[in-house]
Write an enzyme that holds these catalytic residues in place. Sequence first.
Site, mmCIF file in Angstrom:
data_model
loop_
_atom_site.group_PDB
_atom_site.id
_atom_site.type_symbol
_atom_site.label_atom_id
_atom_site.label_comp_id
_atom_site.label_asym_id
_atom_site.label_seq_id
_atom_site.Cartn_x
_atom_site.Cartn_y
_atom_site.Cartn_z
ATOM 1 N N CYS A 220 0.784 -1.229 -0.009
ATOM 2 C CA CYS A 220 -0.111 -0.024 0.010
ATOM 3 C C CYS A 220 0.852 1.279 -0.008
ATOM 4 O O CYS A 220 1.842 1.233 0.698
ATOM 5 C CB CYS A 220 -0.967 -0.078 1.161
ATOM 6 N N HIS B 38 -6.027 -1.198 -1.985
ATOM 7 C CA HIS B 38 -5.776 -2.445 -1.584
ATOM 8 C C HIS B 38 -6.788 -3.444 -1.943
ATOM 9 O O HIS B 38 -6.644 -4.523 -2.264
ATOM 10 C CB HIS B 38 -5.599 -2.331 -0.051
ATOM 11 N N ASN C 234 0.317 -13.994 -10.000
ATOM 12 C CA ASN C 234 -0.122 -15.009 -9.171
ATOM 13 C C ASN C 234 -1.149 -14.410 -8.454
ATOM 14 O O ASN C 234 -0.759 -13.673 -7.305
ATOM 15 C CB ASN C 234 1.061 -15.530 -8.543
ATOM 16 N N SER D 91 1.106 -14.285 -1.615
ATOM 17 C CA SER D 91 1.343 -13.834 -0.374
ATOM 18 C C SER D 91 0.700 -12.459 0.228
ATOM 19 O O SER D 91 0.577 -12.275 1.321
ATOM 20 C CB SER D 91 2.940 -13.707 0.003
ATOM 21 N N HIS E 202 -2.705 -7.382 -1.776
ATOM 22 C CA HIS E 202 -3.072 -6.093 -2.747
ATOM 23 C C HIS E 202 -2.668 -6.610 -4.305
ATOM 24 O O HIS E 202 -1.804 -6.954 -4.633
ATOM 25 C CB HIS E 202 -1.745 -5.209 -2.058
ATOM 26 N N HIS F 226 -1.421 -6.885 -7.362
ATOM 27 C CA HIS F 226 0.034 -6.857 -7.968
ATOM 28 C C HIS F 226 0.571 -7.909 -8.878
ATOM 29 O O HIS F 226 -0.203 -8.977 -8.962
ATOM 30 C CB HIS F 226 1.033 -6.686 -6.935
#
Length: 349
Positions: free
Chosen positions: A52, A115, A155, A163, A166, A168
């Site tokens: 973030c 987010h 992914n 993991s 957010h 990405h």
Amino acid sequence: MNFEESPHRRLNQLTGEWVLVSPHRTKRPWQGQQEEPDLALLPEYDENCYLCPGNIRAGGAVNPRYADTFVFTNDFAALLPDLPEGSDVHSNNDTLLVAEPETGLCRVICYSPRHDLTLARLGAARARSVVDVWCEEFRAVGERDDIGYVQIFENRGSVMGCSNPHPHGQIWATRNVPMYPATEGTRQDAYFREHDSCLLCAYLETELKQSERIVFENDSFVVLVPFWATWPFETMILPKRHMTSILEMDVTCRDDLADAMVRLNIRYDNLFQTSFPYSMGIHQAPSDGADNPHWHFHIHYYPPLLRSRSVKKFMVGYEMMAMPQRDLTAEAAAARIREQAEIHYLEQR
Ligand code: H2U
Ligand code: ZN
């Protein structure tokens, strides 16, 4: 052959691998649970998120208060531009234990400051920024003398081992062309030499004629379930015009790619009324300075879900030991994605 009735195998033209299709198995009883829609909402900003705006990352760096996309070099990169001093990973030619050095770099791309918004809810205008940043990174990283291939991928979802929620994606770039793009390159090159034309241009023509595996199209792209799909709801985004890499897209084409991705992601989320997990990646010509006329860039989506938001396909047993197998045919999967609305289920209420 009646694809819906008889077990058969299909050849993946891009890899030379076969997939076993067992459509009669979809008739086996299913007493699994029925799912409620996933209405869990993430906050727009999470003070504990490493990605973030304004937050401190695990490596100690502070993210800028970015307003659009944000790219940084992975703090825990799997590849490094330089081998550590004194490292010698060259194998001894006399043995069967072969190793060689690999160098490269890893980047992380935050799609937006929000987010909580995946590509499905980001809207085409924001998704266009992601396309632009892919093009900038692909050009800049690919121009380096020590880079031979730039792999852009995302992914998504905890079931995929992601993991962080957010939104990405990542870029891993290497000196060597990695295995799967190398195989696809070899197969496309062989076809090009034999037919003096492009494998995926010919494939696309066949698919458009048959139309049963097409999910939707816009002016520049076709979204389809490949004839040889392995994952239950696997899709491919193919540019209609022959393009070796994303750098050949003009501005309209970039808009159309953003449009295709957002629409596909909304349909995916609507399918099981959840934020649909997947791995996606762009396969394109190596960054080796050659023309690579045989390469036709495309995007693969490999989602793991099978029957509901909690029942996923496991590539285990026969799939690990012998060959991949699927029950649902590519044609049936395409029909299921095709019948989904293009308004996100969270926005329909
Ligand atoms: P995944 O969630 O797709 O695994 O990727 C997140 C990546 O972000 C992961 O490769 C990197 C991880 O190394 N990362 C950083 O570089 N800095 C951080 O502070 C957290 C995560
Ligand atoms: Zn965040």
